[in-house]
Design an enzyme around this catalytic site. Structure first.
Site, PDB file in Angstrom:
ATOM      1  N   PHE A 183      36.185  44.893  49.339  1.00 32.90           N
ATOM      2  CA  PHE A 183      37.504  45.372  49.195  1.00 32.90           C
ATOM      3  C   PHE A 183      37.835  46.826  49.845  1.00 32.90           C
ATOM      4  O   PHE A 183      36.892  47.802  49.684  1.00 32.90           O
ATOM      5  CB  PHE A 183      38.189  45.601  47.902  1.00 32.90           C
ATOM      6  CG  PHE A 183      39.648  44.640  47.992  1.00 32.90           C
ATOM      7  CD1 PHE A 183      39.875  43.518  47.645  1.00 32.90           C
ATOM      8  CD2 PHE A 183      40.609  45.692  48.026  1.00 32.90           C
ATOM      9  CE1 PHE A 183      41.233  43.083  47.636  1.00 32.90           C
ATOM     10  CE2 PHE A 183      42.033  45.249  48.059  1.00 32.90           C
ATOM     11  CZ  PHE A 183      42.340  43.868  47.920  1.00 32.90           C
ATOM     12  N   GLN A 231      53.867  52.992  46.599  1.00 35.07           N
ATOM     13  CA  GLN A 231      53.025  52.342  47.378  1.00 35.07           C
ATOM     14  C   GLN A 231      53.566  51.629  48.721  1.00 35.07           C
ATOM     15  O   GLN A 231      54.438  50.663  48.044  1.00 35.07           O
ATOM     16  CB  GLN A 231      51.734  51.689  47.022  1.00 35.07           C
ATOM     17  CG  GLN A 231      50.616  51.435  47.748  1.00 35.07           C
ATOM     18  CD  GLN A 231      49.409  50.867  47.490  1.00 35.07           C
ATOM     19  OE1 GLN A 231      49.375  49.875  46.679  1.00 35.07           O
ATOM     20  NE2 GLN A 231      48.425  51.656  47.279  1.00 35.07           N
ATOM     21  N   HIS A 247      53.317  48.923  51.659  1.00 35.18           N
ATOM     22  CA  HIS A 247      52.506  48.050  52.431  1.00 35.18           C
ATOM     23  C   HIS A 247      53.170  48.152  54.174  1.00 35.18           C
ATOM     24  O   HIS A 247      54.424  47.877  54.053  1.00 35.18           O
ATOM     25  CB  HIS A 247      52.612  46.613  51.980  1.00 35.18           C
ATOM     26  CG  HIS A 247      51.294  45.869  52.790  1.00 35.18           C
ATOM     27  ND1 HIS A 247      51.550  45.318  53.919  1.00 35.18           N
ATOM     28  CD2 HIS A 247      50.323  45.356  52.349  1.00 35.18           C
ATOM     29  CE1 HIS A 247      50.198  44.793  54.398  1.00 35.18           C
ATOM     30  NE2 HIS A 247      49.479  44.802  53.379  1.00 35.18           N
ATOM     31  N   LEU A 251      54.638  39.916  52.798  1.00 38.89           N
ATOM     32  CA  LEU A 251      53.604  40.594  53.133  1.00 38.89           C
ATOM     33  C   LEU A 251      52.843  39.752  54.142  1.00 38.89           C
ATOM     34  O   LEU A 251      52.598  38.557  54.191  1.00 38.89           O
ATOM     35  CB  LEU A 251      52.355  40.607  52.137  1.00 38.89           C
ATOM     36  CG  LEU A 251      52.540  42.008  51.159  1.00 38.89           C
ATOM     37  CD1 LEU A 251      51.321  41.841  50.285  1.00 38.89           C
ATOM     38  CD2 LEU A 251      52.454  43.241  52.213  1.00 38.89           C
ATOM     39  N   GLU A 261      46.749  42.752  55.814  1.00 37.55           N
ATOM     40  CA  GLU A 261      45.771  43.745  56.771  1.00 37.55           C
ATOM     41  C   GLU A 261      45.145  42.700  57.701  1.00 37.55           C
ATOM     42  O   GLU A 261      44.542  43.086  58.956  1.00 37.55           O
ATOM     43  CB  GLU A 261      45.102  44.357  55.993  1.00 37.55           C
ATOM     44  CG  GLU A 261      45.533  45.804  56.005  1.00 37.55           C
ATOM     45  CD  GLU A 261      45.820  46.301  54.670  1.00 37.55           C
ATOM     46  OE1 GLU A 261      46.146  45.245  53.794  1.00 37.55           O
ATOM     47  OE2 GLU A 261      46.739  47.299  54.565  1.00 37.55           O
ATOM     48  N   ARG A 311      46.406  52.188  55.200  1.00 39.82           N
ATOM     49  CA  ARG A 311      47.969  51.670  54.953  1.00 39.82           C
ATOM     50  C   ARG A 311      49.118  53.043  55.176  1.00 39.82           C
ATOM     51  O   ARG A 311      49.745  52.739  55.688  1.00 39.82           O
ATOM     52  CB  ARG A 311      47.969  51.089  53.556  1.00 39.82           C
ATOM     53  CG  ARG A 311      47.617  49.819  53.267  1.00 39.82           C
ATOM     54  CD  ARG A 311      47.845  49.331  52.082  1.00 39.82           C
ATOM     55  NE  ARG A 311      47.168  47.944  51.893  1.00 39.82           N
ATOM     56  CZ  ARG A 311      47.501  47.340  50.687  1.00 39.82           C
ATOM     57  NH1 ARG A 311      47.880  47.757  49.804  1.00 39.82           N
ATOM     58  NH2 ARG A 311      46.835  46.211  50.621  1.00 39.82           N
ATOM     59  N   HIS A 352      55.614  48.159  47.824  1.00 38.45           N
ATOM     60  CA  HIS A 352      54.809  47.319  47.074  1.00 38.45           C
ATOM     61  C   HIS A 352      54.353  47.322  45.714  1.00 38.45           C
ATOM     62  O   HIS A 352      54.350  46.605  44.860  1.00 38.45           O
ATOM     63  CB  HIS A 352      53.378  47.457  48.126  1.00 38.45           C
ATOM     64  CG  HIS A 352      52.474  46.218  47.918  1.00 38.45           C
ATOM     65  ND1 HIS A 352      52.812  44.897  47.666  1.00 38.45           N
ATOM     66  CD2 HIS A 352      51.113  46.230  47.467  1.00 38.45           C
ATOM     67  CE1 HIS A 352      51.767  44.324  47.466  1.00 38.45           C
ATOM     68  NE2 HIS A 352      50.659  45.078  47.251  1.00 38.45           N
ATOM     69  N   ARG A 368      47.657  53.697  44.783  1.00 38.90           N
ATOM     70  CA  ARG A 368      46.630  52.910  43.881  1.00 38.90           C
ATOM     71  C   ARG A 368      45.668  52.364  44.693  1.00 38.90           C
ATOM     72  O   ARG A 368      45.776  52.019  45.796  1.00 38.90           O
ATOM     73  CB  ARG A 368      47.206  51.857  43.159  1.00 38.90           C
ATOM     74  CG  ARG A 368      46.609  50.728  42.501  1.00 38.90           C
ATOM     75  CD  ARG A 368      47.482  49.637  41.787  1.00 38.90           C
ATOM     76  NE  ARG A 368      48.168  48.800  42.803  1.00 38.90           N
ATOM     77  CZ  ARG A 368      47.778  48.078  43.429  1.00 38.90           C
ATOM     78  NH1 ARG A 368      46.369  47.512  43.396  1.00 38.90           N
ATOM     79  NH2 ARG A 368      48.682  46.978  44.567  1.00 38.90           N
TER      80      ARG A 368
END
Lengths: 87, 513
Positions: free
Chosen positions: B121, B242, B244, B254, B257, B288, B355, B400
């Site tokens: 991740f 945050q 996106h 969404l 990515e 991001r 987000h 985050r």
């Protein structure tokens, strides 16, 4: 379901209740269900409401898989799924 | 309407039945406390269901890993603004809470040897940023869904009482400022009640829907934050949101990515691949926040697309139909449904989209809500707790780290449950309700009930969302905020509407002194 005024259509209160139950955990479902109710809410039949109830009992991912066409619905709810797919 | 409301008594009342609320309720119900969980929707329809990525925990099942490395990644991800003691606690506890979920029956993906599989991740690294590490425990791309269902079933087993389609209205604070429960409305009947509690836990999730462009479901309206603010308590870090970079313009859905990973590129109104200017090396694959800021800059400088010049384009057609159909089928689906654009033929309109809310109700690691009092900046508000996205512990600081949202829910949901159990509430009596416990809610409901004219809530909310988007978006500076604050207050008519609430608080405050 008890229909109070016009036997064919829902009254405002019933529609409001259905609209609230269309609040979901996934935004995808929220948007599609809201579009559908905006377009067809006023003319929903008892039969469609029953199908909608069945669909709303599914988990969010199951419902979205059906709407997105990733899997096929049971025959009993197919007419409403078809409507949601073009909503 | 009656002068007061009927009263129900519980050891603990939890507002919100997402991952955090149900993890806390499980801990309490299994310890034998009487627990009521209020939810305005059916519990398994909470927004936790939308979390796909996984739960970060340094189990080290794929290669060597350490909670210290996870802690480093989290702090670095937070732009060094997270609370490091809280982050240490979260990362140290992560393995335990994941194994607990495994034992609850959560169907995690596994390796051939039976251990939990962990996927890579963004932002997860070994040895303090040296190389990537696989740390995310997942259930396919439906980790949140599996978590929610696992917790719901365990709660049913533990006899947690769910009050479904109930809307919490206000916190009840007594003359000492302690929280002794909430007022709530059963939506089906319209009946209002007082839920008298020894511990009140807010787990109402984020407030992403206060923005015009949001990936959040419609229910994420930040109800708990409103309850806390109306009770005269401050919120923390509310400027930290945050974004996106690629939400479908006008819808919010969404676009992962992975699309840019496969070679999708961003274009402005002139057809220019503008990321080449902002990030010459990484271009469209920059992080991001960099991509979001660049997109916003293009739009602000007039190079946005469409009649209002308010979005940019994500172009995929050069990848060819085969790649799009084979590797990005769900993206094509979303684009056709929500942008009316088939990416095989035309680009997808996208905007930076809200987000996740890093700020919220300030708490310590036990979930206790804290507020400044008598010179102590972190004085505990007795009886009140907050967990999950609505709380600010603060483990996310300004940004985050991916997979830390689900981790936050279960670590602090459990910690809060454990703390309340340790307080031995079962034996303690309820603190008495103040005489006017229901007054604020009753007055508000009566005003709405008796109103014969007025504006539509959704119209007011739409204006408010647009103001927030324009003034508190990707870039926030003094000028924009100073202008936006009064405008938002005007949108919401706070100046008139809050009058009686302020007076009510002033009376209560005078008694407390």
């Amino acid at each position: 379901m008890k229909i109070e005024s016009d036997p064919n259509f829902l009254d405002d209160r019933q529609l409001a209740r259905i609209r609230w139950r269309c609040r979901r955990g996934l935004l995808e479902n929220d948007l599609i269900l809201a579009r559908f109710l905006d377009a067809k809410g006023a003319t929903l039949t008892e039969e469609q409401v029953a199908m909608l109830d069945t669909l709303l009992a599914l988990t969010d991912n199951e419902l979205w898989d059906l709407i997105a066409g990733r899997c096929e619905p049971e025959a009993s709810v197919r007419p409403l799924v078809d409507e949601l797919r073009i909503a | 309407m009656a002068k007061s409301f009927p009263v129900m008594h519980f050891d603990a009342v939890i507002v919100g039945a997402g991952g955090a609320g149900m993890r806390a309720s499980l801990q309490l119900a299994e310890a034998g406390l009487s627990v009521a969980v209020l939810s305005k929707v059916f519990p398994t329809r909470s927004h936790t269901v939308a979390a796909q990525g996984g739960i970060g925990a340094s189990l080290g099942n794929m290669s060597e890993d350490s909670w210290l490395w996870h802690m480093y990644d989290t702090i670095k991800g937070s732009d060094w603004l997270g609370d490091q003691d809280a982050i240490e606690y979260m990362c140290k506890t992560a393995a335990d809470v994941v194994y607990e979920l495994e034992h609850f029956g959560m169907p995690f993906d596994r390796n051939d040897d039976g251990t939990l599989y962990q996927r890579p991740f963004g932002g997860h690294s070994a040895n303090f940023g040296q190389k990537p590490v696989q740390r995310a425990c997942a259930v396919a791309d439906r980790t949140g869904h599996a978590l929610l269902h696992t917790l719901y079933q365990r709660n049913v087993r533990a006899r947690t009482q769910f009050l479904v389609e109930w809307m919490a209205l206000d916190l009840i604070r007594d003359a000492d400022g302690d929280v002794v429960g909430v007022t709530a409305l059963e939506m089906e009947t319209g009946e209002a009640m007082i839920l008298h509690a020894k511990a009140t836990i807010l787990a109402t999730g984020g407030a992403g829907r206060i923005f015009a462009a949001s990936t959040n479901a419609f229910i994420n309206t930040g109800d708990g934050l409103g309850m806390v603010a109306r009770a005269g308590l401050p919120l923390e870090d509310m400027e930290m949101w945050q974004f996106h970079p690629t939400g479908v313009a006008g819808a919010g859905i969404l676009i992962t990515e992975a699309v840019r990973g496969e070679g999708g590129i961003l274009l402005n109104a002139n057809g220019e691949r503008f990321m080449e200017r902002y990030a010459p090396n990484l271009k469209d694959l920059a992080s991001r926040d960099v991509v979001s800021r660049s997109m916003d800059q293009e739009i602000k400088e007039g190079r946005g697309c469409g009649p209002h010049k308010d979005y940019v384009l994500l172009k995929l057609d050069h990848l060819g139909p085969d790649v799009i159909i084979k590797r990005l089928p769900s993206i094509r689906e979303i684009s056709i449904k929500f942008a009316n654009a088939d990416p095989i033929k035309e680009p997808i309109p996208v905007v930076p989209t809200i987000h996740y809310m890093m700020g919220g109700i300030p708490t310590n690691v036990h979930g206790q809500v804290v507020a400044p009092k008598d010179g102590d900046p972190n004085s505990v508000v007795p009886g009140l707790f907050a967990v999950g996205e609505c709380a600010c512990v603060s483990v996310h600081g300004a940004n985050r780290l991916g997979t830390n949202s689900l981790l936050d829910l279960i670590v602090f949901g459990r910690a809060t449950g454990n703390f309340i159990v340790s307080e031995n509430l079962k034996a303690a009596p309820h603190k008495p309700l103040p005489g006017d416990a229901a007054e604020a809610s009753r007055a508000r409901l009566a005003r709405i009930d008796n109103a014969t004219s007025g504006e539509s809530v959704s119209a007011v909310a739409d204006t408010l969302r647009k103001t927030l988007q324009a003034h508190c978006g990707v870039f926030r500076n003094q000028g924009l905020l100073s202008e936006g604050g009064p405008r938002a207050a005007r949108d919401a008519h706070l100046d008139q509407r809050s009058q009686q609430d302020v007076q009510h608080r002033a009376r209560r405050g005078a008694r407390a002194r």
